[in-house]
Design an enzyme around this catalytic site. Structure first.
Site, mmCIF file in Angstrom:
data_model
loop_
_atom_site.group_PDB
_atom_site.id
_atom_site.type_symbol
_atom_site.label_atom_id
_atom_site.label_comp_id
_atom_site.label_asym_id
_atom_site.label_seq_id
_atom_site.Cartn_x
_atom_site.Cartn_y
_atom_site.Cartn_z
ATOM 1 N N GLU A 103 0.828 -1.205 0.000
ATOM 2 C CA GLU A 103 0.000 0.000 0.000
ATOM 3 C C GLU A 103 0.868 1.263 0.000
ATOM 4 O OE1 GLU A 103 -2.210 1.138 3.375
ATOM 5 O OE2 GLU A 103 -3.642 2.294 2.211
ATOM 6 N N THR B 135 -5.410 10.924 -1.789
ATOM 7 C CA THR B 135 -4.988 10.842 -0.392
ATOM 8 C C THR B 135 -3.958 11.922 -0.080
ATOM 9 O OG1 THR B 135 -5.363 8.464 -0.460
ATOM 10 C CG2 THR B 135 -4.049 9.279 1.354
#
Lengths: 319, 319
Positions: free
Chosen positions: A141, A194
Site C-alpha cells: 500500500e 490521499t
C-alpha cells in the site's frame, strides 16, 4: 509431536477477495479501521513455468494501472513477501480484478495489496499466517500512497475493527464487534487524492482538540467492548480531520444531518474521502441512513453508490 | 412494590476516607486516573443545632486553609450538594483532617472534595448515589485549581481506573483492573502548583504527537481490558505533558530509567507532579521500583515518601 514448519500442499490456482475498509472511523485518525462486506478487489494467482512474478491481466482499472509488478500494490506486496522468503524465482502469474474505484476513501490500494500477498501466500503453501502478512501488505500500500500505515490494510487482511497502537511498531489489536453494528457507506462520484487530503491537515492542532479526540477514541473502544451503543454514538466525533476534509466533499454537512436525523449513531468521512460512512444499530436503520445520504448527493447532481454491511469479521478470503 | 425515594436513616456522625489518585496516567492527559490505597484525606461530619454548614476543625494543613466553608474544597463540594437538595439550613459541623501534602500531584484537593461531599451525603440519609455526587465533588475541586475535570475526583470517589470521555459532558467509564496491577508512587519534597504545570504545556501540539498519544491511550485501554501487561507497558508513554513537566522534577529521567530497569511496566508523572508513579505487575516489583526511585531522589538530597498499592477499587468509604 515434532515441531516443524507447517507448509500446506500447494494449490494450482488461488482466487481471493479482499474487502473495502473504512479507516479513521471519526475519532481514530490513523489508528482505527474496519472492513465491510463489499465492494472489494479480487486477485487470481497460478503457477507458471516461467520464473518470477508476472501480472498477466488487470480488469476494472480503466487501463490506469501498468502491468509491471512494481506498478500496483498487489504486485509490490506479493513481491515483498517472495523476497522475504527467498522465492523470487518462483514462477507465478497474477490477475488483478479491481472491483472498487480508486481514490474512493474505501482502501482500494490496500485491498489490492492484501489480496495480492494473501493469494501468493496461499499458492506457495501458506508459509506465513495472516497476521505475519501485514508488513508486506503495508509495503504494497505504501508504494501507492507513500504512507506506511495499517488502518486500511489491517482490517482488509484480518477483518473486524482493527485498532493500531503504533504503525511504526506494528502493534495492533482487534476490537470486539457488537452484534448489531452496521455500516452505511456512500461513495459520491468525485475523486480525492490521499495526498491532497493529507496536505489539507494542519501540522499542529490545539491541545484541547487532541484531548477531545483522545477522549472520544477511548470512549469508542469502551463502547465497542461493552456493547454500549450510547457510548459509541457519543464518541463518533472527529475534531481533527473532518472539519478540514469536509470542504472536499460537496454537501457533507447536509448529508451528516440527514444521517443523524435518520438514526445513525455517528457519521464521518471514510479514510481520506470522498466516501462517507455512518455506524448504525441494526440493518434497517443502516439502509434508511444510506438511502437518505445517497439522496442528498443525488439531489446535488452527484452520482453515488450505497453499501450497507455488517462489520466484516473475516477480512480477505479464498473465493 | 411502590417506587419511593430511598433515603436511609440519618447517622449521628460520619467519618470517611477519600484516597489519593494518580491522574493522566502517562498517555491519558485529562482523561484517565486511578486511586491508590493511601495516602488520603479524612472528613468527619455530625449534626448540629445551629443551622448551616460549618467547619469546626482542620488538622494537617499547617494552618494554610481558612475555616470558612468556601475556603476549601471539602466545604465547597458539600455546600454545592446541600444547595442542590435545598438543604442549606441543615445544621452540620465538619472536621477536615488533611493527611496528604498540598501540590503533590496526588489529587489532594480532589480527595478533600470527595470526602466532604460523600460524608455529608451519608449524614443526611444518602439521598444521592456515589456517581450522582461526581458533579458536586468536581465543583469543590474546581474551587481550588480552577479547572473542571474528573480525572482525580472520579477515581477518588468511585475507585478503580476511571476513564473520562468528556469532562464537559461528564461521560465516564470504569475500566477493568488487572488483578496483579500495582502502583509505585514516590512523592519528592518539592511543591508544584497545578497552575504552573498547566502553563508549561503548549497550546498547540504536532498532529503526529496527538496520533501517538491517541494510539497509546487506546492501547492502554485495550491492555487493561485484555489483561495484556505487554500492551499496557508499550502504551505507557506521554509525548505531550511529560517532556515539558519533567523539567520541574529534579532527576526525573534518572528516576524513570531506574524504575524501568527494576521492572516497571511504565513510569511517568502523577497528575501535575511532582509525584511520579510506575505501574508494575506484582507487589514485589512495585516495592523494588518504589525503593529504586526513592533512592534516586534521596541521592539528590531530596526527601521523599513512597507508596506501594494495588489499584484501589472502592474509592471513598466510611471508616
Amino acid at each position: 509431536m515434532t515441531r516443524r514448519t507447517m507448509v500446506k500442499q500447494e494449490p494450482k490456482e488461488v482466487r481471493v477477495f479482499a474487502p473495502a475498509t473504512v479507516a479513521n472511523v471519526a475519532c481514530g485518525y490513523d489508528v482505527l479501521g474496519f472492513a465491510i462486506n463489499e465492494p472489494g478487489d479480487e486477485v487470481v494467482v497460478r503457477h507458471s513455468d516461467k520464473p518470477g512474478l508476472r501480472i498477466t491481466k488487470i480488469t476494472g482499472d480503466d487501463g490506469k494501472l501498468p502491468k509491471t509488478v512494481e506498478g500496483n500494490t498487489a504486485g509490490v506486496a506479493a513481491l515483498d513477501l517472495l523476497r522475504h522468503l527467498g522465492m523470487t524465482d518462483r514462477g507465478i502469474e497474477m490477475e488483478i480484478h479491481k472491483k472498487m474505484p480508486f481514490g474512493s476513501g474505501l482502501g482500494s490500494s490496500a485491498a489490492s495489496a492484501v489480496a495480492g500477498v494473501y493469494a501468493v501466500n496461499k499458492l506457495i503453501g501458506e508459509p506465513l499466517s495472516k497476521l505475519q502478512l501485514l508488513p508486506f501488505a503495508m509495503t504494497g500500500e505504501a508504494s501507492a500512497d507513500g504512507a506506511y500505515h495499517a488502518d486500511n490494510v489491517g482490517p482488509s487482511l484480518l477483518g473486524g475493527i482493527v485498532f493500531i497502537r503504533s504503525n511504526q511498531e506494528l502493534d495492533i489489536a482487534q476490537l470486539p464487534v457488537p452484534k448489531n453494528l452496521y455500516a452505511a457507506v456512500v461513495h459520491p462520484d468525485i475523486e480525492i487524492l490521499t495526498k491532497v487530503a493529507r496536505e489539507i491537515l494542519p501540522k499542529e492542532i490545539p491541545l484541547e482538540n487532541a484531548t477531545q479526540q483522545i477522549g472520544n477514541l477511548g470512549g469508542l473502544i469502551c463502547g465497542l467492548i461493552q456493547e454500549d451503543y450510547g457510548m459509541i454514538s457519543r464518541s463518533i466525533h472527529d475534531v481533527i480531520a473532518e472539519p478540514r476534509r469536509q470542504k472536499l466533499i460537496p454537501e457533507f454537512y447536509k448529508a451528516k444531518r440527514s444521517a443523524l436525523a435518520n438514526g445513525a449513531l455517528g457519521f464521518s468521512i471514510s479514510g481520506a474521502g470522498p466516501s462517507v460512512f455512518a455506524l448504525c444499530e441494526g440493518k434497517d436503520t443502516a439502509k434508511k441512513v444510506a438511502a437518505a445520504v445517497s439522496k442528498v448527493f443525488t439531489d446535488a447532481g452527484l452520482g453515488n453508490q450505497q453499501h450497507v454491511s455488517p462489520i466484516n469479521k473475516n477480512g480477505v478470503h479464498v473465493i
